[in-house]
Scaffold this active site. Structure first.
Site, PDB file in Angstrom:
ATOM      1  N   GLU A  31       0.560  -1.166  -0.112  1.00  0.00           N
ATOM      2  CA  GLU A  31       0.121  -0.330   0.093  1.00  0.00           C
ATOM      3  C   GLU A  31       1.229   1.462  -0.019  1.00  0.00           C
ATOM      4  O   GLU A  31       1.749   1.539   0.828  1.00  0.00           O
ATOM      5  CB  GLU A  31      -1.154   0.138   1.117  1.00  0.00           C
ATOM      6  CG  GLU A  31      -1.943   1.583   1.429  1.00  0.00           C
ATOM      7  CD  GLU A  31      -2.323   1.613   0.241  1.00  0.00           C
ATOM      8  OE1 GLU A  31      -3.180   0.585  -0.512  1.00  0.00           O
ATOM      9  OE2 GLU A  31      -2.330   2.999   0.319  1.00  0.00           O
ATOM     10  N   ILE A  47     -23.304   2.780   1.512  1.00  0.00           N
ATOM     11  CA  ILE A  47     -24.309   2.093   1.887  1.00  0.00           C
ATOM     12  C   ILE A  47     -23.690   1.028   0.799  1.00  0.00           C
ATOM     13  O   ILE A  47     -23.480   0.792   0.405  1.00  0.00           O
ATOM     14  CB  ILE A  47     -25.606   3.002   0.608  1.00  0.00           C
ATOM     15  CG1 ILE A  47     -25.617   4.452   0.338  1.00  0.00           C
ATOM     16  CG2 ILE A  47     -26.660   2.801   0.424  1.00  0.00           C
ATOM     17  CD1 ILE A  47     -26.084   5.320   2.133  1.00  0.00           C
ATOM     18  N   HIS A  49     -25.696  -1.274  -0.571  1.00  0.00           N
ATOM     19  CA  HIS A  49     -27.382  -1.766  -1.218  1.00  0.00           C
ATOM     20  C   HIS A  49     -27.783  -2.782  -1.811  1.00  0.00           C
ATOM     21  O   HIS A  49     -26.697  -3.614  -1.675  1.00  0.00           O
ATOM     22  CB  HIS A  49     -26.113  -1.166  -3.419  1.00  0.00           C
ATOM     23  CG  HIS A  49     -26.114   0.441  -3.504  1.00  0.00           C
ATOM     24  ND1 HIS A  49     -26.370   1.357  -3.431  1.00  0.00           N
ATOM     25  CD2 HIS A  49     -24.202   0.880  -3.788  1.00  0.00           C
ATOM     26  CE1 HIS A  49     -25.852   2.562  -3.344  1.00  0.00           C
ATOM     27  NE2 HIS A  49     -24.688   2.283  -3.539  1.00  0.00           N
ATOM     28  N   VAL A 172       3.737   0.771  -5.632  1.00  0.00           N
ATOM     29  CA  VAL A 172       4.528  -0.202  -6.572  1.00  0.00           C
ATOM     30  C   VAL A 172       4.357   0.780  -7.803  1.00  0.00           C
ATOM     31  O   VAL A 172       3.657   1.589  -8.079  1.00  0.00           O
ATOM     32  CB  VAL A 172       3.037  -1.427  -6.950  1.00  0.00           C
ATOM     33  CG1 VAL A 172       3.844  -1.526  -8.231  1.00  0.00           C
ATOM     34  CG2 VAL A 172       3.158  -1.747  -5.416  1.00  0.00           C
ATOM     35  N   LYS A 249     -26.231   7.422  -9.464  1.00  0.00           N
ATOM     36  CA  LYS A 249     -27.564   7.338  -8.696  1.00  0.00           C
ATOM     37  C   LYS A 249     -27.876   8.593  -7.443  1.00  0.00           C
ATOM     38  O   LYS A 249     -28.942   8.638  -7.652  1.00  0.00           O
ATOM     39  CB  LYS A 249     -26.732   6.084  -7.623  1.00  0.00           C
ATOM     40  CG  LYS A 249     -26.588   4.382  -8.109  1.00  0.00           C
ATOM     41  CD  LYS A 249     -26.482   4.112  -6.680  1.00  0.00           C
ATOM     42  CE  LYS A 249     -25.179   2.954  -6.602  1.00  0.00           C
ATOM     43  NZ  LYS A 249     -24.551   2.075  -7.747  1.00  0.00           N
ATOM     44  N   ARG A 310     -14.319   7.881  -8.077  1.00  0.00           N
ATOM     45  CA  ARG A 310     -15.520   6.295  -8.397  1.00  0.00           C
ATOM     46  C   ARG A 310     -14.127   5.953  -9.741  1.00  0.00           C
ATOM     47  O   ARG A 310     -13.801   6.812 -10.394  1.00  0.00           O
ATOM     48  CB  ARG A 310     -16.225   6.240  -8.638  1.00  0.00           C
ATOM     49  CG  ARG A 310     -17.605   7.165  -7.874  1.00  0.00           C
ATOM     50  CD  ARG A 310     -18.719   7.386  -9.248  1.00  0.00           C
ATOM     51  NE  ARG A 310     -19.551   8.235  -7.920  1.00  0.00           N
ATOM     52  CZ  ARG A 310     -20.017   9.407  -7.608  1.00  0.00           C
ATOM     53  NH1 ARG A 310     -18.741  10.247  -8.695  1.00  0.00           N
ATOM     54  NH2 ARG A 310     -21.219   9.433  -7.025  1.00  0.00           N
ATOM     55  N   CYS A 401     -16.772  15.146  21.674  1.00  0.00           N
ATOM     56  CA  CYS A 401     -17.697  15.321  20.232  1.00  0.00           C
ATOM     57  C   CYS A 401     -18.638  14.308  20.272  1.00  0.00           C
ATOM     58  O   CYS A 401     -19.990  13.687  20.393  1.00  0.00           O
ATOM     59  CB  CYS A 401     -17.735  15.912  19.614  1.00  0.00           C
ATOM     60  SG  CYS A 401     -16.523  17.744  19.407  1.00  0.00           S
ATOM     61  N   CYS A 436     -17.191  19.431  16.275  1.00  0.00           N
ATOM     62  CA  CYS A 436     -15.679  20.237  16.500  1.00  0.00           C
ATOM     63  C   CYS A 436     -15.135  19.884  16.158  1.00  0.00           C
ATOM     64  O   CYS A 436     -14.043  20.860  14.941  1.00  0.00           O
ATOM     65  CB  CYS A 436     -15.356  20.516  18.124  1.00  0.00           C
ATOM     66  SG  CYS A 436     -13.955  19.966  18.563  1.00  0.00           S
TER      67      CYS A 436
HETATM   68  C1  LIG Z   1     -18.718   9.123  -4.538  1.00  0.00           C
HETATM   69  C2  LIG Z   1     -18.617   7.657  -3.864  1.00  0.00           C
HETATM   70  C3  LIG Z   1     -19.927   6.526  -3.694  1.00  0.00           C
HETATM   71  C4  LIG Z   1     -19.735   5.641  -3.416  1.00  0.00           C
HETATM   72  N1  LIG Z   1     -21.097   5.432  -2.843  1.00  0.00           N
HETATM   73  C5  LIG Z   1     -20.934   3.885  -2.822  1.00  0.00           C
HETATM   74  C6  LIG Z   1     -22.099   2.829  -1.532  1.00  0.00           C
HETATM   75  O1  LIG Z   1     -22.711   4.096  -1.419  1.00  0.00           O
HETATM   76  N2  LIG Z   1     -21.773   1.853  -1.867  1.00  0.00           N
HETATM   77  C7  LIG Z   1     -21.324   1.093  -2.401  1.00  0.00           C
HETATM   78  O2  LIG Z   1     -20.952   0.001  -2.159  1.00  0.00           O
HETATM   79  N3  LIG Z   1     -19.552   1.631  -2.822  1.00  0.00           N
HETATM   80  C8  LIG Z   1     -19.822   3.248  -3.444  1.00  0.00           C
HETATM   81  N4  LIG Z   1     -18.415   3.166  -3.955  1.00  0.00           N
HETATM   82  C9  LIG Z   1     -18.054   2.464  -4.656  1.00  0.00           C
HETATM   83  C10 LIG Z   1     -16.531   2.322  -3.209  1.00  0.00           C
HETATM   84  O3  LIG Z   1     -16.306   3.514  -2.630  1.00  0.00           O
HETATM   85  C11 LIG Z   1     -15.450   1.584  -4.012  1.00  0.00           C
HETATM   86  O4  LIG Z   1     -16.187   0.715  -5.074  1.00  0.00           O
HETATM   87  C12 LIG Z   1     -14.554   0.733  -3.093  1.00  0.00           C
HETATM   88  O5  LIG Z   1     -13.768   1.780  -1.984  1.00  0.00           O
HETATM   89  C13 LIG Z   1     -13.109   0.455  -3.946  1.00  0.00           C
HETATM   90  O6  LIG Z   1     -12.396   0.037  -2.829  1.00  0.00           O
HETATM   91  P1  LIG Z   1     -11.096  -0.090  -4.104  1.00  0.00           P
HETATM   92  O7  LIG Z   1     -10.220  -1.011  -2.649  1.00  0.00           O
HETATM   93  O8  LIG Z   1     -10.794  -1.170  -5.040  1.00  0.00           O
HETATM   94  O9  LIG Z   1     -10.629   0.778  -4.096  1.00  0.00           O
HETATM   95  P2  LIG Z   1      -9.300   2.128  -2.616  1.00  0.00           P
HETATM   96  O10 LIG Z   1      -9.959   1.989  -1.781  1.00  0.00           O
HETATM   97  O11 LIG Z   1      -9.929   3.190  -3.701  1.00  0.00           O
HETATM   98  O12 LIG Z   1      -7.457   1.476  -2.886  1.00  0.00           O
HETATM   99  C14 LIG Z   1      -7.004   1.512  -3.597  1.00  0.00           C
HETATM  100  C15 LIG Z   1      -5.815   1.327  -2.406  1.00  0.00           C
HETATM  101  O13 LIG Z   1      -4.796   1.029  -3.817  1.00  0.00           O
HETATM  102  C16 LIG Z   1      -3.615   1.966  -3.264  1.00  0.00           C
HETATM  103  N5  LIG Z   1      -2.657   2.240  -4.244  1.00  0.00           N
HETATM  104  C17 LIG Z   1      -2.963   2.326  -6.069  1.00  0.00           C
HETATM  105  N6  LIG Z   1      -1.850   3.286  -6.128  1.00  0.00           N
HETATM  106  C18 LIG Z   1      -1.088   2.099  -5.703  1.00  0.00           C
HETATM  107  C19 LIG Z   1       0.336   1.949  -5.812  1.00  0.00           C
HETATM  108  N7  LIG Z   1       1.391   2.120  -7.110  1.00  0.00           N
HETATM  109  N8  LIG Z   1       1.340   0.922  -4.960  1.00  0.00           N
HETATM  110  C20 LIG Z   1       0.907   0.544  -3.897  1.00  0.00           C
HETATM  111  N9  LIG Z   1      -0.919   0.837  -3.587  1.00  0.00           N
HETATM  112  C21 LIG Z   1      -1.318   1.375  -4.460  1.00  0.00           C
HETATM  113  C22 LIG Z   1      -4.800   3.457  -3.128  1.00  0.00           C
HETATM  114  O14 LIG Z   1      -3.586   3.765  -2.265  1.00  0.00           O
HETATM  115  C23 LIG Z   1      -5.507   2.411  -1.929  1.00  0.00           C
HETATM  116  O15 LIG Z   1      -5.324   2.666  -0.877  1.00  0.00           O
HETATM  117  C24 LIG Z   1     -18.412   4.785  -4.277  1.00  0.00           C
HETATM  118  C25 LIG Z   1     -17.568   5.782  -4.587  1.00  0.00           C
HETATM  119  C26 LIG Z   1     -17.780   6.414  -4.439  1.00  0.00           C
HETATM  120  C27 LIG Z   1     -16.300   7.293  -5.190  1.00  0.00           C
END
Ligand SMILES: Cc1cc2nc3c(=O)[nH]c(=O)nc-3n(C[C@H](O)[C@H](O)[C@H](O)COP(=O)(O)OP(=O)(O)OC[C@H]3O[C@@H](n4cnc5c(N)ncnc54)[C@H](O)[C@@H]3O)c2cc1C
Ligand SMILES: Cc1cc2nc3c(=O)[nH]c(=O)nc-3n(C[C@H](O)[C@H](O)[C@H](O)COP(=O)(O)OP(=O)(O)OC[C@H]3O[C@@H](n4cnc5c(N)ncnc54)[C@H](O)[C@@H]3O)c2cc1C
Lengths: 478, 419
Positions: A31, A47, A49, A172, A249, A310, A401, A436
């Site tokens: 990470e 959420i 869903h 990475v 959505k 996203r 808080c 706060c």
């Molecule tokens: C506005 C918004 C609303 C959403 N609402 C919902 C919801 O209500 N319900 C729902 O189910 N989903 C929702 N989602 C989707 C959900 O948040 C994501 O699908 C999910 O968090 C994705 O997780 P992830 O682990 O794939 O990505 P991330 O959490 O982005 O994790 C990727 C990780 O990779 C790391 N990384 C990147 N490049 C490197 C590298 N070169 N070397 C090492 N590490 C690296 C990053 O630092 C990060 O920690 C929403 C998303 C957004 C943006």
């Protein structure tokens, strides 16, 4: 030599890691940030869903419905906050009714249980603050709200205690397939592994395209939010959506798992993959859009605003599985909403796929249970007083808080994969997340971090490298 | 545990209330304070300027607080430190938590709310931009500098010209930082005139009225902020943007009374002050529950806090003695023409003391205008004021015999008039 290296400690990477821990494997999560849950997983709607949004037959639909069911159980196994409050998609014009019906039909096809279309009268009973022109709504009883940090951290901790290794501050830079093994190079180190999981969120296209000829393209689609004080948490009782459009959505109004009121997100395609700043335009839009479905949202009580990105892939579908033409490079890419909901199912789906390829044996010692941080707020008077006999730190309130005690903050630091910064403590305990916004407690929390980690106060950061909070002592510069 | 009076908060308000209640003859008084010492916010206000009205000398914050702490100790008033009040029930059972006793409950005859206030945060101000380290409320920075001895930053922009911000502009400069500017959204300052002169003018720090921060840059630590002038609707005017390279943004944009405890026990809050609605005895809608100090309405001079709190203390004693319940009817104080609110909001002449100070703030800068008081439709006082500003609390004094002279008094009005 690792069996699997996972890039990214977001909710996807950590879910895969925990599922892989069920097998006899050596797994490493890399990470780039200082902690888990620093990317999209920390800034979303939270959420869970129900599963009526995705097109029937897609992986997204399947994993959403499965993930939803899993979270209902997992919240007890892993002790994170989840509230099955149900959701409403509100239809504001009679002529839009067919679109609502379409959502319902899609939900049925996707196998979503407990869907109902309710009429205005019933809707008003459920939500007295709903817009005057609301006609009817799709009610989904299996929807809920989860603490996104809680889910991500619980998965990570449980993976860790079951033997998965984590390296933070490790970005990475390069991946190459050499002599039948993958070489993964970070800014610090070079690792070798049989398989790679690409769970890098908005950066997943970069790694995919490094090793695969069929190119994917991820656009960060920004969503901005406003969060309101807990005194407004009851303004709506369910997650209230408007009918979705092509950008997603729409703006929702919902209680959070901790009883605040969340309003957002906007949807805007941007270029900067780190562009999590809020904008005047975005904040204005939230206010005007939310008002369509819910009357007079009490924006006077906003306590903070934030934005998340996203990971929108051009195809609009989760890309999960071995990248074409590679031997052991597994994508977990394009994980946009409902990615959080789907995470447990994504983890299982991908881990089983990897297991099948490499014939991993079952790890008999796997323990899927995890205890979260003790919350004095949730204890009865006698339970609390019992606890305080041995652990008086739970009697010292630091964050006024949210009523978070020193005991909780200390625990968040010393537990497996513990917090190293103010934000790390905040995501684990909620200290500093209240009205706060850490004005009162940050100096005290800094002291506790300094003491527990044995570092000088001047080295305490907000969120890892480059984010020191104090710059020196008085009169240093004179 | 039973006490006659339980006081929530050991700041200047809580201390003065305790002292006056003891002097009025009540024995069993308990002060509950969350922090590890008495004195409240004054402990971090190490500048002087406190106590000019009360003691006729210029004291620092801690010195001023000490005068009251000494009295509390001399009078043998009980207090518990490091004790957080978690809940107060309608029938005055106070539940608190500390290391030594765990969670415990106290039955109080009367309760005095003196919890002070908190600062408005960045989120509440809706300032767009990134969320890096280096954004502090002015009070947090004040604590870091004055109590811990640490510098929160080297190049500083301050948003908001409240007193804490002004004082921190000077403090940070004295400690070796460069304060680049103080931006204020309104066309006037929210702070005391003397602080603008002594903290900004004397150090050549520009005060940019009608300006606000429109962007915060820096992903890990603040690297810069952009400010812009605003129009009469407080919207930024395109083309007036000015960028500052800085590592710190301090916010001094107003204080909010801390009334979560009060409202969850059922105390009615005032829409303008965010403090409890009180009558002439500083008693809330719950009989026997009183409020004073910054939890009631935000003060700029601690002397008035002490004065107000002493009255609350005395009235709590009268309440315990069974005096003052239900005599005649309450008369409402209306505020008009730029007067934003008043404390108290109602007066019962039967319970009122011979003289009663009514405090209030105005909503704009008024020069050479008249401040008038009406009993029913009759103007009974009319005073020319050279200047009134939102940053300085105003007051009028009402006399009981004058109230009683009016036949069938149904309303009192305080207003600003052109002539
Ligand atoms: C506005 C918004 C609303 C959403 N609402 C919902 C919801 O209500 N319900 C729902 O189910 N989903 C929702 N989602 C989707 C959900 O948040 C994501 O699908 C999910 O968090 C994705 O997780 P992830 O682990 O794939 O990505 P991330 O959490 O982005 O994790 C990727 C990780 O990779 C790391 N990384 C990147 N490049 C490197 C590298 N070169 N070397 C090492 N590490 C690296 C990053 O630092 C990060 O920690 C929403 C998303 C957004 C943006
Ligand atoms: C930076 C600054 C500069 C100032 N400068 C001047 C000046 O130059 N001259 C001047 O005259 N005045 C000045 N003032 C104003 C004056 O100091 C304040 O108005 C005064 O301190 C308010 O007193 P208080 O007791 O109402 O609140 P506080 O001092 O805030 O005290 C409230 C106390 O209640 C405690 N408390 C809150 N909640 C709980 C709970 N649940 N359980 C237990 N305890 C609780 C808090 O810990 C705190 O100690 C200044 C104020 C500030 C903030």
């Amino acid at each position: 030599m690792y069996d699997v290296i996972i890039i990214g400690a977001g909710v996807s990477g950590c879910a895969v890691a925990r599922e892989l821990a069920r097998y006899k494997t050596r797994v490493l999560v890399l990470e780039k940030e200082e902690d888990v849950c620093c990317g999209t997983s920390k800034a979303n709607s939270g959420i869970v869903h129900a599963g009526y949004d995705a097109k029937p037959g897609t992986l997204m639909a399947k994993l959403n419905v499965e993930g939803n069911a899993m979270i209902h159980k997992l919240c007890r196994e892993l002790d994170f906050d989840f509230a099955p409050i149900g959701s409403l998609v509100v239809c504001l014009k009679e002529e839009d009714r067919p679109r609502l019906q379409e959502l319902y039909d899609r939900g049925i096809k996707n196998g979503v249980p407990g869907l109902k279309i309710i009429e205005r009268d019933r809707l008003l009973q459920l939500e007295p603050n709903i817009a005057d022109n609301a006609v009817c709504a799709l009610f989904a009883e299996t929807a809920g709200v989860v603490c996104p940090f809680g889910l991500n951290i619980a998965l990570a901790e449980n993976a860790f205690t079951n033997g998965v290794e984590f390296e933070f501050n490790s970005e990475v830079r390069d991946i190459a397939f050499v002599d039948g093994k993958w070489q993964v190079t970070t800014d610090k180190e070079k690792y070798e592994t049989k398989a790679v999981v690409n769970a890098a969120g908005v950066y997943a296209d970069k790694f995919h395209n490094m090793v695969c000829d069929s190119i994917i393209n991820i656009t960060p689609r920004k969503g901005e939010y406003m969060l309101l004080d807990r005194t407004c948490g009851g303004y709506v009782r369910h997650t209230v959506f408007q009918l979705p459009d092509e950008m997603g959505k729409g703006v929702l109004v919902s209680p959070t798992a901790h009883g605040n009121l969340l309003v957002g997100p906007t949807a805007e395609d941007i270029e900067d993959k780190e562009g999590v700043n809020t904008t005047p335009f975005g904040l204005d839009k939230i206010a005007s859009f939310s008002m369509k479905a819910v009357k007079n949202v009490p924006f006077r009580s906003v306590i903070t605003s934030f934005a998340g990105l996203r990971a929108h892939e051009d195809g609009g579908e989760f890309i999960i599985g071995e990248a074409p033409g590679t031997d052991g490079f597994f994508d977990c890419a394009g994980i946009e909403s409902p990615g959080l909901t789907s995470a447990p199912a994504i983890g299982r789906y991908l881990a089983e796929m990897i297991r099948d390829k490499y014939h991993f044996a079952v790890n008999q010692e796997f323990n899927g249970k995890r205890k979260g941080i003790i919350r004095p707020k949730n204890l009865s008077e006698s339970e609390l007083n019992m606890l305080l006999k041995d652990r008086p730190d739970y009697g010292e309130v630091i964050c006024r808080c949210e009523s978070i005690t020193k005991g909780e903050i200390v625990d968040s630091i010393i537990r497996p994969l513990g917090a190293k910064s103010l934000d790390g403590v905040k995501r684990r305990t909620r200290a500093g997340m209240g009205r706060c916004q850490s004005g009162f407690c940050s100096p005290k929390t800094m002291e506790i971090i300094s003491e527990m980690l044995g570092i000088p106060l001047s080295e305490v950061t907000k969120s890892g490298k480059g984010s020191k909070i104090i710059v020196g002592s008085n009169k240093d510069e004179i | 545990m039973d006490y006659d009076i339980v006081i929530i908060g050991g700041g200047p308000a809580g201390l003065a209330a305790a002292v006056s209640a003891r002097k009025a003859g009540v024995e069993k008084i308990l002060i509950l304070e969350r922090d590890n010492k008495l004195g409240g916010i004054l402990n971090q206000c190490i500048h002087n300027g406190f106590g000019l009205h009360t003691f006729d000398e210029e004291l620092t914050g801690p010195e001023y607080a000490q005068r009251f702490i000494d009295q509390v100790k001399e009078l043998g008033i009980e207090y518990k430190l490091n004790t957080m009040v978690m809940e107060i029930s309608k029938n005055k059972v106070v539940t608190a938590l500390n290391r030594a006793h765990g969670l415990f409950s106290i039955k109080a005859g009367a309760v005095i709310l003196a919890m002070g206030c908190r600062e408005r945060s960045r989120g509440a101000l809706n300032i767009p931009g990134y969320r890096p380290a280096g954004i502090f409320s002015a009070g947090t920075a004040q604590r870091l500098v004055n109590i811990e001895g640490y510098m929160p930053g080297k190049r500083v922009v301050i948003l908001g010209s409240g007193d804490i911000g002004l004082i921190m502009a000077r403090r940070m400069t004295l400690e070796g930082a460069k304060v680049l500017a103080v931006a204020e959204l309104m066309p006037y300052s929210g702070g005391l005139k003397r602080n603008i002169v002594q903290c900004l003018d004397d150090f050549g720090i520009p005060l940019k009225l009608s300006h606000t921060v429109i962007d915060i840059e820096g992903k890990d630590r603040v690297t810069g902020v952009t400010i812009a002038e605003v129009d009469e609707n407080r919207k930024p005017i395109p083309g007036t943007e000015e960028h500052f390279d800085c590592d710190t943004l301090l916010l001094s944009c107003g204080l909010i009374p801390e009334n979560e405890l009060s409202s969850s026990m059922g105390v009615e809050l005032h829409k303008v002050t965010n403090g409890p609605v009180v009558n002439e005895s500083l008693e809330t809608n719950i009989p026997g529950v009183f409020a004073c100090g910054n939890v009631l309405h935000v003060h700029d001079l601690v002397d008035f806090v002490s004065e107000e709190a002493a009255i609350a203390g005395k009235n709590a004693v009268r309440y315990l003695a069974g005096e003052g319940s239900c005599m005649g009817k309450d008369i409402k104080i209306a505020t008009e023409g730029g007067v934003r609110y008043s404390v108290p909001t109602t007066i019962n002449p039967g319970r009122m003391t011979n003289e009663l100070t009514v405090r209030f703030r105005v909503g704009d800068v008024y020069k050479d205008k008249y401040l008038s008081v009406y009993f029913n439709n009759e103007r009974i006082s009319h005073k020319k004021k050279r200047i009134m500003t939102p940053g300085e609390m105003e007051s009028v004094t009402l006399k009981r015999d004058e109230l009683e002279k009016v036949n069938n008094l149904t309303g009192i009005t305080i207003k600003i008039e052109e002539e």
